[in-house]
Design a protein around this motif. Structure first.
Motif, PDB file in Angstrom:
ATOM      1  N   PRO A  38      62.665  42.889  83.909  1.00 19.05           N
ATOM      2  CA  PRO A  38      62.105  41.828  84.755  1.00 19.05           C
ATOM      3  C   PRO A  38      62.882  40.526  84.671  1.00 19.05           C
ATOM      4  N   LEU A  39      63.679  40.352  83.617  1.00 15.65           N
ATOM      5  CA  LEU A  39      64.454  39.118  83.480  1.00 15.65           C
ATOM      6  C   LEU A  39      65.567  39.031  84.511  1.00 15.65           C
ATOM      7  N   ALA A  40      65.824  40.118  85.231  1.00 13.88           N
ATOM      8  CA  ALA A  40      66.788  40.072  86.322  1.00 13.88           C
ATOM      9  C   ALA A  40      66.232  39.357  87.546  1.00 13.88           C
ATOM     10  N   GLN A  41      64.906  39.102  87.559  1.00 14.58           N
ATOM     11  CA  GLN A  41      64.281  38.390  88.664  1.00 14.58           C
ATOM     12  C   GLN A  41      64.160  36.912  88.293  1.00 14.58           C
ATOM     13  N   PRO A  42      64.825  36.019  89.023  1.00 15.12           N
ATOM     14  CA  PRO A  42      64.829  34.595  88.650  1.00 15.12           C
ATOM     15  C   PRO A  42      63.438  33.992  88.517  1.00 15.12           C
ATOM     16  N   ARG A  43      62.491  34.402  89.337  1.00 13.38           N
ATOM     17  CA  ARG A  43      61.171  33.788  89.274  1.00 13.38           C
ATOM     18  C   ARG A  43      60.391  34.223  88.026  1.00 13.38           C
ATOM     19  N   ILE A  44      60.722  35.372  87.470  1.00 10.85           N
ATOM     20  CA  ILE A  44      60.119  35.745  86.184  1.00 10.85           C
ATOM     21  C   ILE A  44      60.594  34.774  85.103  1.00 10.85           C
ATOM     22  N   LEU A  45      61.855  34.390  85.159  1.00 11.31           N
ATOM     23  CA  LEU A  45      62.375  33.413  84.196  1.00 11.31           C
ATOM     24  C   LEU A  45      61.687  32.068  84.370  1.00 11.31           C
ATOM     25  N   LEU A  46      61.401  31.687  85.612  1.00 16.04           N
ATOM     26  CA  LEU A  46      60.688  30.426  85.847  1.00 16.04           C
ATOM     27  C   LEU A  46      59.262  30.477  85.304  1.00 16.04           C
ATOM     28  N   ILE A  47      58.634  31.635  85.404  1.00 16.83           N
ATOM     29  CA  ILE A  47      57.290  31.783  84.841  1.00 16.83           C
ATOM     30  C   ILE A  47      57.322  31.565  83.335  1.00 16.83           C
ATOM     31  N   MET A  48      58.394  31.977  82.679  1.00 18.59           N
ATOM     32  CA  MET A  48      58.486  31.885  81.231  1.00 18.59           C
ATOM     33  C   MET A  48      58.687  30.456  80.730  1.00 18.59           C
ATOM     34  N   LEU A  49      59.237  29.564  81.550  1.00 17.78           N
ATOM     35  CA  LEU A  49      59.598  28.233  81.057  1.00 17.78           C
ATOM     36  C   LEU A  49      58.399  27.461  80.491  1.00 17.78           C
ATOM     37  N   PRO A  50      57.278  27.328  81.212  1.00 17.68           N
ATOM     38  CA  PRO A  50      56.138  26.623  80.605  1.00 17.68           C
ATOM     39  C   PRO A  50      55.609  27.310  79.351  1.00 17.68           C
ATOM     40  N   LEU A  51      55.726  28.640  79.299  1.00 16.71           N
ATOM     41  CA  LEU A  51      55.251  29.365  78.129  1.00 16.71           C
ATOM     42  C   LEU A  51      56.121  29.069  76.909  1.00 16.71           C
ATOM     43  N   LEU A  52      57.410  28.880  77.135  1.00 15.08           N
ATOM     44  CA  LEU A  52      58.296  28.486  76.031  1.00 15.08           C
ATOM     45  C   LEU A  52      57.893  27.116  75.490  1.00 15.08           C
ATOM     46  N   ILE A  53      57.529  26.199  76.383  1.00 17.08           N
ATOM     47  CA  ILE A  53      57.087  24.870  75.948  1.00 17.08           C
ATOM     48  C   ILE A  53      55.800  24.986  75.143  1.00 17.08           C
ATOM     49  N   MET A  54      54.856  25.798  75.626  1.00 15.04           N
ATOM     50  CA  MET A  54      53.619  25.988  74.882  1.00 15.04           C
ATOM     51  C   MET A  54      53.888  26.559  73.497  1.00 15.04           C
ATOM     52  N   GLY A  55      54.787  27.517  73.424  1.00 17.13           N
ATOM     53  CA  GLY A  55      55.111  28.107  72.133  1.00 17.13           C
ATOM     54  C   GLY A  55      55.666  27.086  71.156  1.00 17.13           C
ATOM     55  N   CYS A  56      56.460  26.146  71.655  1.00 15.06           N
ATOM     56  CA  CYS A  56      56.981  25.079  70.791  1.00 15.06           C
ATOM     57  C   CYS A  56      55.838  24.282  70.164  1.00 15.06           C
ATOM     58  N   ILE A  57      54.847  23.924  70.970  1.00 13.54           N
ATOM     59  CA  ILE A  57      53.716  23.142  70.456  1.00 13.54           C
ATOM     60  C   ILE A  57      52.885  23.987  69.494  1.00 13.54           C
ATOM     61  N   PHE A  58      52.643  25.261  69.849  1.00 14.12           N
ATOM     62  CA  PHE A  58      51.877  26.135  68.965  1.00 14.12           C
ATOM     63  C   PHE A  58      52.540  26.258  67.601  1.00 14.12           C
ATOM     64  N   GLY A  59      53.829  26.607  67.617  1.00 13.16           N
ATOM     65  CA  GLY A  59      54.534  26.836  66.362  1.00 13.16           C
ATOM     66  C   GLY A  59      54.675  25.573  65.536  1.00 13.16           C
ATOM     67  N   GLY A  60      55.020  24.457  66.197  1.00 13.53           N
ATOM     68  CA  GLY A  60      55.192  23.207  65.473  1.00 13.53           C
ATOM     69  C   GLY A  60      53.889  22.688  64.899  1.00 13.53           C
ATOM     70  N   ALA A  61      52.819  22.704  65.717  1.00 10.76           N
ATOM     71  CA  ALA A  61      51.524  22.216  65.240  1.00 10.76           C
ATOM     72  C   ALA A  61      50.969  23.116  64.148  1.00 10.76           C
ATOM     73  N   GLY A  62      51.229  24.427  64.251  1.00 10.96           N
ATOM     74  CA  GLY A  62      50.728  25.362  63.253  1.00 10.96           C
ATOM     75  C   GLY A  62      51.295  25.108  61.867  1.00 10.96           C
ATOM     76  N   ILE A  63      52.486  24.538  61.782  1.00  9.03           N
ATOM     77  CA  ILE A  63      53.082  24.188  60.491  1.00  9.03           C
ATOM     78  C   ILE A  63      52.778  22.739  60.128  1.00  9.03           C
ATOM     79  N   TYR A  64      52.872  21.844  61.106  1.00  8.18           N
ATOM     80  CA  TYR A  64      52.668  20.421  60.825  1.00  8.18           C
ATOM     81  C   TYR A  64      51.262  20.146  60.283  1.00  8.18           C
ATOM     82  N   ILE A  65      50.241  20.749  60.885  1.00 10.28           N
ATOM     83  CA  ILE A  65      48.857  20.430  60.515  1.00 10.28           C
ATOM     84  C   ILE A  65      48.563  20.742  59.045  1.00 10.28           C
ATOM     85  N   PRO A  66      48.808  21.979  58.561  1.00  7.56           N
ATOM     86  CA  PRO A  66      48.509  22.217  57.144  1.00  7.56           C
ATOM     87  C   PRO A  66      49.414  21.427  56.205  1.00  7.56           C
TER      88      PRO A  66
END
Length: 424
Positions: free
Chosen positions: A223-251
């Motif tokens: 599915p990564l051969a379809q450009p719009r699938i890659l666009l769908i992933m971009l906001p999810l990558l941003i969310m993952g950054c906040i999830f991962g960073g906050a998950g370590i920063y908070i404790p």
């Protein structure tokens, strides 16, 4: 503009068969699957210490994020009749071997390899269910309602799984709790597998191959051969950054300042906001907006509170900003799955659904490592600045996403729906 008809339509869509039983089963399966790595972490810490347990957890998360979509590709290409029994057998065998390795005190790295192998080989029934909703509902409103309920239940599972794992550890002890969690996981996996075959969540045969000119790209990139699938992933990558960073920063921040009682509530802020936001999103008439427009607005809504994290030294402000951002988490996932329904071709549909979660996990693991390094040196201000920078990238992403897009194209004509309902 009343919401009563919409609410009645939503309830009707969620309570008929096979939707309600499948949602219940999926919720149970996600709790079992999420509790298993938690009890494994505590069992490894009990046997080998937290240094080894942390290394195992980090390696496990990043490896799975990169390799799990391959499971979806197997089902897309070969169908469930060939792939599901083999994958389920491998997953069960490796899970049992992992429990034996912990109980018998095998070297920690053997448990790591067995746990990774078990998770990679497990059939991606969650993604298969996501891709099958479009064949089990009657119209676009029902599809939104079912995806919304699925995502809300998934977010609720992230609350229930730690509670279940913690209770098991408190009552049984770390290693017995891991063994019990593995037994529950394998039982639910077998039931979920039987339901997948009964309701044909995964086709028996592979879909037609793509056109010859794009066959090579689809073969290697899926599915990564379809450009719009890659666009769908971009906001999810941003969310993952906040999830991962906050998950370590908070404790790390809480322990450094002796605020141990705040760790749980702060970590739960995102998920609590996600449950509330998912329910609200289900009831609002968002189908009047193009999906891509909705996706842009939700991305901006998630990123905006996170941009202010640089000022979130007080715990109350951190919790407020995370809860505000969390309101958009579940709606973002719901809209991402709807966009996948619209965009992905049948030949890569299941794999495309696996990338929704995998893209979040990839950035989650990377930012967890970065923030963990900063927290180890007590650079908490810098850590918050990094998180705010990721959120600023999210605002830019929202501006760059397409503004237009229609609703999902359902494959089953309305006239055929009574037949499908009668079968189930």
């Amino acid at each position: 503009m009343t919401t009563t008809p919409l609410r009645g339509t939503t309830i009707a869509a969620l309570t008929r068969r096979p939707i309600a039983p499948l949602l219940t089963l999926a919720f149970t399966a996600r709790i079992a699957a999420a509790a298993l790595p938690i009890t494994l972490l505590l069992a490894i810490a009990d046997r080998y210490g937290y240094a080894r347990a942390g290394l195992l957890a980090g390696t496990h998360t990043i490896t799975l994020a990169l390799l799990v979509p391959l499971r979806g590709r197997l089902l897309d290409r070969y169908g469930h009749r060939n792939a599901l029994p083999l994958m389920a057998t491998a997953a069960a065998t490796l899970t049992i071997a992992a429990t034996i390795s912990v109980t018998a005190r095998w070297p920690w790295w053997s448990t790591l390899l067995l746990a990774i192998g078990a998770t990679i080989s497990a059939p991606p029934l969650n993604a298969a269910l996501r891709s099958a909703w479009r064949r089990l509902v009657t119209d676009h409103a029902d599809l939104k309602a079912v995806h919304s309920a699925d995502s809300v239940l998934e977010e609720a599972g992230f609350v229930a799984a730690p509670l279940a794992a913690g209770t098991g550890v408190a009552v049984l002890g770390p290693v017995p709790a891991y063994c019990a969690s593995a037994a529950v996981y394998l039982t639910v996996l077998a039931i979920h597998l039987a339901a997948a075959r009964r309701h044909q969540l995964i086709p028996n045969t592979a879909p037609p191959h793509p056109a010859a000119r794009s066959r090579r790209a689809h073969r290697w990139l899926g599915p990564l051969a379809q450009p719009r699938i890659l666009l769908i992933m971009l906001p999810l990558l941003i969310m993952g950054c906040i999830f991962g960073g906050a998950g370590i920063y908070i404790p790390a921040y809480s322990q450094h300042h002796g605020l141990h009682a705040l760790i749980g509530p702060l970590l739960a802020a995102l998920s609590a906001g996600g449950v509330i936001g998912g329910i609200l999103y289900t009831l609002l008439p968002t189908q009047r907006l193009p999906l891509w427009t909705t996706y842009r607005l939700l991305t901006a809504g998630f990123a905006l509170p996170c941009v202010l994290l640089v000022f979130a030294q007080p715990a109350w402000l951190l919790a407020t900003l995370l809860a505000a951002a969390g309101l958009f988490v579940t709606p973002l996932f719901i809209t991402a799955f709807l966009l996948v329904d619209t965009t992905a071709t049948d030949s890569v549909r299941i794999e495309a659904n696996t990338w929704v979660g995998a893209s979040t996990d990839i950035s989650n693991g990377i930012l967890a490592t970065v923030i963990g390094t900063l927290a180890a040196h007590n650079n908490f201000d810098t850590a918050l600045t990094v998180l705010s920078g990721c959120a600023a990238a999210g605002l830019l992403t929202a501006a760059l996403l397409p503004a237009q897009g229609g609703g999902p194209k359902l494959p089953v004509p309305a006239a055929a729906q009574p037949t499908v309902s009668a079968e189930h």
